[in-house]
Scaffold this motif. Structure first.
Motif, short mmCIF file in Angstrom:
data_model
loop_
_atom_site.label_atom_id
_atom_site.label_comp_id
_atom_site.label_asym_id
_atom_site.label_seq_id
_atom_site.Cartn_x
_atom_site.Cartn_y
_atom_site.Cartn_z
N ALA A 78 -6.66 -11.10 19.19
CA ALA A 78 -7.24 -10.75 17.82
C ALA A 78 -7.08 -9.10 17.56
O ALA A 78 -6.76 -8.71 16.31
CB ALA A 78 -8.68 -11.13 17.89
N ALA A 79 -6.96 -8.43 18.60
CA ALA A 79 -6.83 -7.13 18.74
C ALA A 79 -5.38 -6.65 18.33
O ALA A 79 -5.03 -5.98 17.41
CB ALA A 79 -6.99 -6.22 20.06
N ALA A 80 -4.43 -7.56 18.93
CA ALA A 80 -2.99 -7.16 18.56
C ALA A 80 -2.88 -7.62 17.19
O ALA A 80 -2.03 -6.92 16.40
CB ALA A 80 -2.14 -8.13 19.45
N ALA A 81 -3.29 -8.85 16.57
CA ALA A 81 -3.45 -9.01 15.10
C ALA A 81 -3.89 -8.02 14.27
O ALA A 81 -3.39 -7.51 13.19
CB ALA A 81 -3.84 -10.44 14.89
N ASN A 82 -5.18 -7.48 14.69
CA ASN A 82 -5.72 -6.12 13.86
C ASN A 82 -4.69 -5.05 13.67
O ASN A 82 -4.55 -4.46 12.74
CB ASN A 82 -7.00 -6.31 14.07
N PHE A 83 -4.26 -4.65 14.80
CA PHE A 83 -3.12 -3.57 14.88
C PHE A 83 -2.04 -3.80 13.97
O PHE A 83 -1.72 -2.77 13.20
CB PHE A 83 -2.85 -3.26 16.44
N THR A 84 -1.50 -5.21 14.14
CA THR A 84 -0.41 -5.50 13.32
C THR A 84 -0.61 -5.17 11.72
O THR A 84 0.08 -4.66 10.89
CB THR A 84 0.35 -6.71 13.64
N ARG A 85 -1.83 -5.76 11.38
CA ARG A 85 -2.27 -5.74 10.12
C ARG A 85 -2.57 -4.15 9.61
O ARG A 85 -2.17 -3.61 8.53
CB ARG A 85 -3.84 -6.36 9.76
N GLY A 86 -2.98 -3.40 10.56
CA GLY A 86 -3.51 -2.06 10.21
C GLY A 86 -1.85 -1.33 9.97
O GLY A 86 -2.09 -0.27 9.13
N GLU A 87 -0.87 -1.71 10.73
CA GLU A 87 0.30 -0.94 10.30
C GLU A 87 0.79 -1.27 9.40
O GLU A 87 1.52 -0.54 8.49
CB GLU A 87 1.25 -1.08 11.78
N LEU A 88 0.70 -2.48 8.91
CA LEU A 88 1.54 -2.84 7.42
C LEU A 88 0.56 -2.35 6.53
O LEU A 88 1.24 -2.03 5.48
CB LEU A 88 1.19 -4.43 7.32
N ALA A 89 -0.67 -2.16 6.60
CA ALA A 89 -1.55 -1.64 5.68
C ALA A 89 -1.14 -0.12 5.29
O ALA A 89 -1.09 0.36 4.33
CB ALA A 89 -3.03 -1.90 5.94
N THR A 90 -1.09 0.59 6.65
CA THR A 90 -0.72 2.16 6.48
C THR A 90 0.68 2.22 5.88
O THR A 90 0.94 3.25 5.09
CB THR A 90 -0.29 2.68 7.83
N ALA A 91 1.72 1.38 6.01
CA ALA A 91 2.92 1.52 5.25
C ALA A 91 2.98 1.15 3.83
O ALA A 91 3.83 1.41 3.25
CB ALA A 91 3.97 0.60 6.20
N LEU A 92 1.91 0.28 3.57
CA LEU A 92 1.92 -0.50 2.37
C LEU A 92 2.22 0.58 1.12
O LEU A 92 2.98 0.33 0.12
CB LEU A 92 0.73 -1.40 2.05
N LYS A 110 -11.08 -16.95 24.64
CA LYS A 110 -11.12 -17.49 23.58
C LYS A 110 -10.01 -18.59 23.47
O LYS A 110 -9.98 -19.34 22.41
CB LYS A 110 -10.83 -16.59 22.33
N GLY A 111 -9.28 -18.73 24.32
CA GLY A 111 -8.20 -19.81 24.45
C GLY A 111 -7.05 -19.39 23.37
O GLY A 111 -6.77 -18.28 23.21
N ALA A 112 -6.38 -20.75 22.90
CA ALA A 112 -5.43 -20.28 21.79
C ALA A 112 -5.82 -20.13 20.64
O ALA A 112 -6.71 -20.25 19.86
CB ALA A 112 -4.37 -21.60 21.84
N GLU A 113 -5.07 -18.89 19.89
CA GLU A 113 -5.42 -18.53 18.41
C GLU A 113 -3.98 -18.31 17.65
O GLU A 113 -2.84 -18.21 18.20
CB GLU A 113 -6.34 -17.16 18.50
N LEU A 114 -4.15 -18.52 16.52
CA LEU A 114 -3.05 -18.11 15.50
C LEU A 114 -3.51 -17.50 14.20
O LEU A 114 -4.65 -17.87 13.98
CB LEU A 114 -2.60 -19.61 14.78
N TYR A 115 -2.72 -16.27 13.86
CA TYR A 115 -3.21 -15.50 12.83
C TYR A 115 -2.10 -15.34 12.00
O TYR A 115 -1.04 -15.30 11.99
CB TYR A 115 -3.44 -14.20 13.51
N TYR A 116 -2.33 -15.44 10.84
CA TYR A 116 -1.76 -15.24 9.40
C TYR A 116 -1.67 -14.14 8.87
O TYR A 116 -2.84 -13.52 8.62
CB TYR A 116 -2.20 -16.60 8.58
N ILE A 117 -0.60 -13.20 9.03
CA ILE A 117 -0.30 -11.92 8.16
C ILE A 117 0.63 -11.75 7.37
O ILE A 117 1.61 -11.86 7.65
CB ILE A 117 -0.42 -10.86 9.46
N ASP A 118 0.36 -11.40 6.12
CA ASP A 118 1.32 -11.50 4.93
C ASP A 118 1.86 -9.81 4.67
O ASP A 118 1.12 -8.79 5.37
CB ASP A 118 0.87 -12.14 3.68
N TYR A 119 2.68 -9.88 3.96
CA TYR A 119 3.29 -8.53 3.63
C TYR A 119 2.51 -7.44 3.19
O TYR A 119 2.70 -6.24 2.96
CB TYR A 119 4.55 -8.54 3.18
#
Length: 204
Positions: A78-92, A110-119
């Motif tokens: 979850a933290a890695a996904a939020n970091f990734t989203r933050g970097e995309l948002a900063t660059a947007l 939490k077990g296995a998780e999948l995150y959807y992050i778009d451009y």
């Protein structure tokens, strides 16, 4: 005609991606791995402009490694996904990355998780997701056949059905796919589904 898709099963997540590197009407190679291993228990699959895809996923991978090096503990999925989203948002609003991402990971808590992050930097935790032209068929098949708690065998059978459908339905269909899995034993390559092999350069 890119296609990436993934799903969460019983304590594992599977991500699959086509392996075609194309530009306009040309296919440059058919063995481009679009799923990167972020760390021991995370995968990031990306589609989009090749330069953005490679540069951004490598940037995320190195920063995830840097965090673990500095702090002695890995980021959660979850933290890695939020970091990734933050970097995309900063660059947007400066120099946006045209890249869509599925991030899969496994954490003890939490077990296995999948995150959807778009451009455009939207982030959703999902049980199944897809990007690209193949997503039309991947999502419809997963809507019909996916269920919670799938075994690895059931998930791979569904992935294979999606690959067959993409190859059958898309007018310019990618021939090869790579499948990777992440579970308590780590992130790793599971299999390739190849219908053609890359030919060597003539005269080489």
């Amino acid at each position: 005609m890119e296609s990436i898709f993934g799903l969460v099963g019983n304590d594992f997540a599977i991500v699959a991606a086509d392996t075609s590197a194309v530009h306009s009407i040309l296919v440059h190679k058919s063995n481009e791995d679009k799923i990167m291993v972020l760390d021991s228990h995370k995968l990031i699959a990306a589609s989009g402009e090749p330069g953005d895809r490679v540069q951004f996923t490598e940037y995320i991978q190195k920063n995830v490694s840097l965090y673990q090096f500095r702090n002695g503990i890995p980021l959660t999925t979850a933290a890695a996904a939020n970091f990734t989203r933050g970097e995309l948002a900063t660059a947007l609003r400066k120099n946006p990355y045209h890249v869509n991402i599925l991030m899969a990971g496994y954490d003890k808590e939490k077990g296995a998780e999948l995150y959807y992050i778009d451009y455009i930097a939207s982030l959703h935790k999902v049980e199944k997701g897809a990007f690209g032209y193949g997503s039309y068929f991947a999502l419809s098949l997963m809507d019909r056949l996916y269920h919670k708690g799938m075994s690895v065998e059931e998930a791979i059978a569904l992935v294979d059905k999606i690959i067959i459908e993409i190859r059958s339905r898309l007018v310019v269909a990618p021939p090869n796919f790579v499948i990777k899995i992440v579970d308590k034993d780590g992130a790793r390559e599971y299999a390739w589904r190849e219908s053609i092999k890359d030919a060597g350069v003539a005269g080489a």
